[in-house]
Design a protein around this motif. Structure first.
Motif, mmCIF file in Angstrom:
data_model
loop_
_atom_site.group_PDB
_atom_site.id
_atom_site.type_symbol
_atom_site.label_atom_id
_atom_site.label_comp_id
_atom_site.label_asym_id
_atom_site.label_seq_id
_atom_site.Cartn_x
_atom_site.Cartn_y
_atom_site.Cartn_z
ATOM 1 N N PRO A 70 -30.550 33.088 22.060
ATOM 2 C CA PRO A 70 -31.858 32.428 21.923
ATOM 3 C C PRO A 70 -32.137 31.583 23.176
ATOM 4 N N VAL A 71 -33.392 31.582 23.607
ATOM 5 C CA VAL A 71 -33.795 30.797 24.779
ATOM 6 C C VAL A 71 -34.976 29.928 24.349
ATOM 7 N N ASP A 72 -34.853 28.620 24.509
ATOM 8 C CA ASP A 72 -35.932 27.755 24.015
ATOM 9 C C ASP A 72 -37.041 27.584 25.045
ATOM 10 N N MET A 73 -37.980 28.520 24.978
ATOM 11 C CA MET A 73 -39.130 28.484 25.890
ATOM 12 C C MET A 73 -40.216 27.520 25.383
ATOM 13 N N PHE A 74 -40.156 27.175 24.098
ATOM 14 C CA PHE A 74 -41.304 26.480 23.491
ATOM 15 C C PHE A 74 -40.868 25.243 22.686
ATOM 16 N N PRO A 75 -40.254 24.248 23.347
ATOM 17 C CA PRO A 75 -39.822 23.059 22.619
ATOM 18 C C PRO A 75 -40.943 22.433 21.782
ATOM 19 N N ALA A 76 -40.552 21.877 20.660
ATOM 20 C CA ALA A 76 -41.429 21.178 19.702
ATOM 21 C C ALA A 76 -42.250 22.128 18.825
ATOM 22 N N THR A 77 -42.292 23.410 19.174
ATOM 23 C CA THR A 77 -42.981 24.365 18.313
ATOM 24 C C THR A 77 -41.937 25.167 17.530
ATOM 25 N N SER A 78 -42.410 25.994 16.592
ATOM 26 C CA SER A 78 -41.459 26.770 15.783
ATOM 27 C C SER A 78 -41.004 28.032 16.510
ATOM 28 N N HIS A 79 -41.596 28.311 17.676
ATOM 29 C CA HIS A 79 -41.298 29.580 18.372
ATOM 30 C C HIS A 79 -39.999 29.528 19.143
ATOM 31 N N ILE A 80 -39.329 30.676 19.194
ATOM 32 C CA ILE A 80 -38.084 30.785 19.947
ATOM 33 C C ILE A 80 -37.987 32.202 20.520
ATOM 34 N N GLU A 81 -37.589 32.271 21.764
ATOM 35 C CA GLU A 81 -37.428 33.562 22.442
ATOM 36 C C GLU A 81 -35.971 34.016 22.272
ATOM 37 N N THR A 82 -35.746 35.329 22.252
ATOM 38 C CA THR A 82 -34.369 35.842 22.159
ATOM 39 C C THR A 82 -34.203 36.998 23.130
#
Ligand code: SAH
Length: 447
Positions: free
Chosen positions: A428-440
């Motif tokens: 997982p790569v956290d491209m979008f801190p504070a939101t529910s989205h997460i990149e993998t």
């Protein structure tokens, strides 16, 4: 359980949208703005067969992970869901969400690699599309709604966006420019779309309008130049006269400067047009691409980069690869990708404007045998048609899957296993801190 009941709820999980979840009377109750470890008094708002929604009335025992939210509109805005917990906990929740999908939907009992955390958890975005309220102010949509929450500063956006929005608001009010009304379909200004190329600081402003032209555009240019100076490289209008939720129309017209801005990503100069996709978190995109490159083992190989946008992933690999073939459906993005290759002196890259599945079929007929395939589809994931062509016709050693929705990634994991591709590792790569989205990023190996 009935609507309007008040219950005491132990929150012990998190939904994929980032809501706290507790169990009561054998059903899951979703409660926004709560988190794992909270005990809360909750009013039930909606009851379904196997779950319910509630609203926190009182926080009885706060979770250890809580912090004070740092944004005034956090509780109303549909953007952030994790401004009330610390970043450590946020990453733990996101990693667990991906693992859970891979296990439950994908059928793999495989732990993720350590999540790649973001260096910046505020002001990391390089792109924003602000709806404009009937008062002429910019804002954001409320959760699951088109109600506009006026907000003059957003902690996910660079500060310059706030000042650009203020200038546009001033212009709307001063020249009495009409604002689009969703319920009547009348009025001109629909959205303000801003982009900044972080490495070069170049700025693009796009005014999305329900019309063909903009009056007082010289005055607008002047106000924007006052804010951004020489960094303002492009002012455009985008025409969208349709009664639709889709923000952008197909036509852009430049009214000041160039029709693109240029950023630098993984040492490659990238030109970006308004209709081309570009990762919204530049610094984390570099980390994402590094991980994809590691999984691809691409040196001296032929790489097929499907869903390539402006060509960024493929171009970042081109110098060490044998050949890159990129496929993308948006014509402007393909145009950008071709020019990007040329501007960077990259001669071993080819770009095709087509649907990914259709292009794959055609490339298979051309007897292309890529060593590695990289896919980076939108949230809905890949079609089974495409996965079939990849597995049966191309049969590459490795498939690297970059995903912005781990549920569809997990679905595709199950399809790929039946096609002989095994999930080896995922990060997982956290491209979008504070939101529910997460990149993998996931690596599959041919069995
Ligand atoms: N890899 C790029 C873009 C990823 S976003 C990057 O990292 O910047 C996904 C891209 O897929 C978008 O550019 C979108 O326009 C494109 N796309 C969406 N549906 C597609 C389809 N059916 N075929 C090909 N490309 C598609």
């Amino acid at each position: 359980m009935n609507k309007n009941d008040e219950i005491i709820l132990n929150i012990d999980g998190t939904s994929s949208d980032g809501y706290g979840v507790g169990r009561y009377d054998g059903i899951a109750v979703f409660v926004p703005l709560t988190t794992e470890g909270d005990v809360a008094r909750v009013k039930i708002l909606k009851v379904k067969k196997s779950y319910a929604y509630g609203k926190m009335i009182e926080l009885l025992t706060p979770s250890q992970s809580r912090k004070e939210p740092d944004c005034d509109v956090f509780s109303q805005c549909g953007g952030c869901v994790y401004r009330h917990i610390n970043y450590e906990k946020e990453c733990e929740i996101k990693s667990a969400k991906v693992e859970n999908n891979i296990r439950r939907i994908g059928g793999y009992d495989l732990k993720p690699q350590q999540i790649i955390k973001a260096d910046r958890i505020c002001r990391y975005r390089n792109k924003a599309q602000f709806p404009v309220s009937l008062n002429g102010n910019t804002g954001f949509y409320a959760t699951h709604s088109h109600r506009i929450i006026e907000s003059d500063d957003c902690l996910l956006q660079p500060e310059i966006f706030t000042r650009l929005c203020a200038a546009i608001t001033e212009w709307i009010k001063k020249y009495n420019i009409s604002v689009y009304n969703e319920s009547t379909g009348k009025g001109l200004i629909r959205h303000v779309y801003l982009r900044i190329a972080e490495k070069t600081q170049q700025i693009m402003v796009v005014i999305i309008i329900n019309g063909d032209s903009l009056d007082y555009s010289k005055e607008l240019t002047g106000l924007l130049l006052n804010v951004a100076g020489n960094n303002l490289k492009s002012l455009q209008i985008n025409i969208n006269k349709k009664d639709t939720n889709v923000i952008l129309g197909d036509i852009c017209k430049t009214i000041y400067g160039q029709d693109y801005i240029t950023d630098i990503l993984c040492d490659v100069e990238i030109r970006i047009s308004p209709l081309s996709f570009y990762q919204v978190n530049r610094d984390m995109a570099e980390k994402l691409y590094e991980k994809a490159a590691e999984y691809a083992e691409f040196e001296d190989k032929t790489v097929l980069d499907l869903y390539c946008g402006a060509g960024t992933i493929g171009l970042s690999l081109a110098k060490k690869a044998k050949k890159i073939i990129g496929v993308e459906i948006i014509p402007d993005a393909v145009e950008d990708a071709k020019i990007n290759a040329e501007n960077n002196g990259i001669k071993n890259a080819e770009f095709i404007c087509m649907d990914a599945a259709a292009a794959a079929k055609e490339l298979a007929i051309r007897k292309l045998k890529p060593d590695v395939v990289i896919v980076d589809p939108p949230r809905k994931g890949c079609t089974s048609d495409l996965l079939n062509t990849i597995a049966n016709d191309f049969a590459p050693e490795r498939l690297v899957y970059v995903s912005c929705d781990s549920a569809t990634l997990a679905r595709d994991c199950a399809i790929l296993r039946d096609l002989g591709y095994i999930l080896k590792e995922y990060t997982p790569v956290d491209m979008f801190p504070a939101t529910s989205h997460i990149e993998t990023v996931a690596k599959f190996i041919r069995q």
